[in-house]
Design an enzyme around this catalytic site. Structure first.
Site, PDB file in Angstrom:
ATOM      1  N   ARG A   1     -13.107  -9.092   0.927  1.00  0.00           N
ATOM      2  CA  ARG A   1     -11.695  -8.747   0.734  1.00  0.00           C
ATOM      3  C   ARG A   1     -10.830  -9.988   0.983  1.00  0.00           C
ATOM      4  NH1 ARG A   1     -10.208  -3.449   1.146  1.00  0.00           N
ATOM      5  NH2 ARG A   1      -8.276  -4.264   0.287  1.00  0.00           N
ATOM      6  N   ARG A  38       0.886  -1.185   0.000  1.00  0.00           N
ATOM      7  CA  ARG A  38       0.000   0.000   0.000  1.00  0.00           C
ATOM      8  C   ARG A  38       0.911   1.218   0.000  1.00  0.00           C
ATOM      9  NH1 ARG A  38      -5.345   1.250   3.523  1.00  0.00           N
ATOM     10  NH2 ARG A  38      -6.090  -0.145   1.902  1.00  0.00           N
ATOM     11  N   ASP A  61     -17.446   6.856  -1.410  1.00  0.00           N
ATOM     12  CA  ASP A  61     -16.177   6.710  -0.683  1.00  0.00           C
ATOM     13  C   ASP A  61     -15.918   8.052   0.008  1.00  0.00           C
ATOM     14  OD1 ASP A  61     -13.694   5.898   0.209  1.00  0.00           O
ATOM     15  OD2 ASP A  61     -12.735   5.880  -1.762  1.00  0.00           O
ATOM     16  N   GLN A  94      -9.960  -4.079  -3.839  1.00  0.00           N
ATOM     17  CA  GLN A  94     -11.259  -3.627  -3.332  1.00  0.00           C
ATOM     18  C   GLN A  94     -12.358  -3.949  -4.337  1.00  0.00           C
ATOM     19  OE1 GLN A  94     -12.089  -1.858  -0.292  1.00  0.00           O
ATOM     20  NE2 GLN A  94     -14.090  -2.494  -1.047  1.00  0.00           N
ATOM     21  N   CYS A 108     -16.464   1.318   0.364  1.00  0.00           N
ATOM     22  CA  CYS A 108     -15.270   0.499   0.606  1.00  0.00           C
ATOM     23  C   CYS A 108     -14.845   0.546   2.070  1.00  0.00           C
ATOM     24  CB  CYS A 108     -14.140   0.944  -0.305  1.00  0.00           C
ATOM     25  SG  CYS A 108     -13.832   2.715  -0.239  1.00  0.00           S
ATOM     26  N   HIS A 161      -7.183   0.772  -6.753  1.00  0.00           N
ATOM     27  CA  HIS A 161      -7.405  -0.140  -5.626  1.00  0.00           C
ATOM     28  C   HIS A 161      -8.106  -1.413  -6.149  1.00  0.00           C
ATOM     29  CE1 HIS A 161      -7.648  -1.433  -1.602  1.00  0.00           C
ATOM     30  NE2 HIS A 161      -8.537  -0.604  -1.102  1.00  0.00           N
TER      31      HIS A 161
HETATM   32  N1   CP Z   1     -11.221  -0.342   2.050  1.00  0.00           N
HETATM   33  C1   CP Z   1      -9.973  -0.390   2.547  1.00  0.00           C
HETATM   34  O1   CP Z   1      -8.992  -0.506   1.786  1.00  0.00           O
HETATM   35  O2   CP Z   1      -9.931  -0.373   3.905  1.00  0.00           O
HETATM   36  P1   CP Z   1      -8.598  -0.136   4.778  1.00  0.00           P
HETATM   37  O3   CP Z   1      -8.076   1.234   4.436  1.00  0.00           O
HETATM   38  O4   CP Z   1      -9.036  -0.246   6.209  1.00  0.00           O
HETATM   39  O5   CP Z   1      -7.614  -1.205   4.401  1.00  0.00           O
END
Ligand code: CP
Length: 318
Positions: free
Chosen positions: A287, A100, A219, A130, A259, A127
């Site tokens: 996920r 990430r 989001d 997701q 998300c 992403h």
């Molecule tokens: N949706 C998502 O990626 O959640 P986090 O940021 O908690 O990993």
């Protein structure tokens, strides 16, 4: 053939559908407590430059369920040493990298430098993990994805951008409804338009965008790394809050998607987030299954003891 999961642009439609079907199969196995450990003895480095609940926990639990082991690194890539040096060191010790990052370019550089698969766990641009989980949840609730309309109300950044790329492969229509200046970036929109034809659209009008929508997605208005723009963004997005009035513009049986994490009272109201149309926890649950599917496809070793990426690189070198 994809050897990393950075962007859906690297996958074919068949490969995307295979990941969704495989995620369904892994979910069934897990529900029946059937052990499935193709990553036994493998180690995966998880690099997180930003906070995470869902992504971090589901990757770590998924790796454990698949028989592997996760090593966690909370660090800013490129600061202590170059991204390529980190990638080429990890390559000698571990079997895969989940990352990430703030910058999408860091991910692509890491994937280019490492002979082991790199999985995008969110960048400022995309992403994909997701969206695989989202699509799995949407299909569970609607039976199939074909001919569904997803209305994304909010910022055209990473989550929406991955939905646009997904729509390039799967016959689902995705409409972004956003204030002017917050559209999906042109390169991604152009890729989606070339492959998905009229199935991706952008509008600034809530009524027009939500008409006949089967799913309403939103989001946060201010993503990680955009904190300096918070006041400006809250002003721009205020008319685009998903509340009961906005949900009523979609189909009666539309599902609500997010998300997470959510900023309650900003992009969505409590009654919608916790209401009967909300499938946000199914998205979160998936996920786990979707990412397990990605890891197995990328990291499972063939009879030669190599994963797809190392085999592809060896054959290019020879
Ligand atoms: N949706 C998502 O990626 O959640 P986090 O940021 O908690 O990993």
């Amino acid at each position: 053939m994809y050897t990393d999961l950075i962007s859906f642009q690297d996958l074919t439609a068949e490969e995307v559908m295979d990941l969704l079907s495989f995620a369904d199969e892994l979910k069934r196995l897990q529900r029946h407590h059937r052990p499935f450990q193709p990553l036994l003895g493998q180690t995966i480095a998880m690099i997180f430059e930003k906070p995470s609940l869902r992504t971090r926990v589901t990757f770590e639990v998924g790796i454990m369920q698949l028989g592997g082991h996760a090593v966690m690194l909370e660090t800013r890539l490129g600061e202590r040493e170059s991204v390529s040096d980190v990638a080429r060191n990890l390559d000698r010790w571990v079997d895969g990298i989940v990352a990430r990052t703030f910058s999408h370019d860091v991910l692509t550089e890491m994937a280019a430098c490492a002979d082991i698969p790199v999985i995008n766990a969110l960048s400022d641009r995309l992403h994909p993990c997701q969206i695989l989980a989202d699509a799995q949840a949407l299909r569970e609730h609607k039976g199939e994805l074909s001919n569904l309309k997803l209305a994304f109300v909010g910022d055209g950044n990473n989550v929406c951008a991955s939905w646009f790329e997904f729509a390039a492969h799967v016959p689902i229509s995705v409409t972004l409804i956003c204030p002017p200046g917050y559209e999906v970036e042109p390169e991604i929109r152009s890729f989606a338009e070339q492959h998905a034809g009229g199935r991706v659209q952008v509008t600034h009008d809530l009524e027009e965008g939500l008409k006949d929508a089967d799913a309403v997605y939103t989001d946060v208005w201010t993503s990680m790394g955009q904190e300096k723009e918070k006041a400006k963004r809250e002003k721009a997005f205020a008319p685009y809050q998903v509340n009961a009035r906005v949900m009523a513009l979609a189909k009666k049986d539309a599902v609500f998607m997010h998300c997470l994490p959510a900023k309650r009272g900003l992009e969505v109201t409590d009654d919608v987030l916790d209401g009967p149309q909300s499938i946000v926890l199914d998205q979160a649950e998936n996920r786990l299954h979707a990412q397990k599917a990605v890891m197995v496809r990328l990291m499972e070793r063939g009879k030669d003891g190599m994963c797809v990426k190392r085999r592809a690189r060896m054959s290019n070198k020879s």
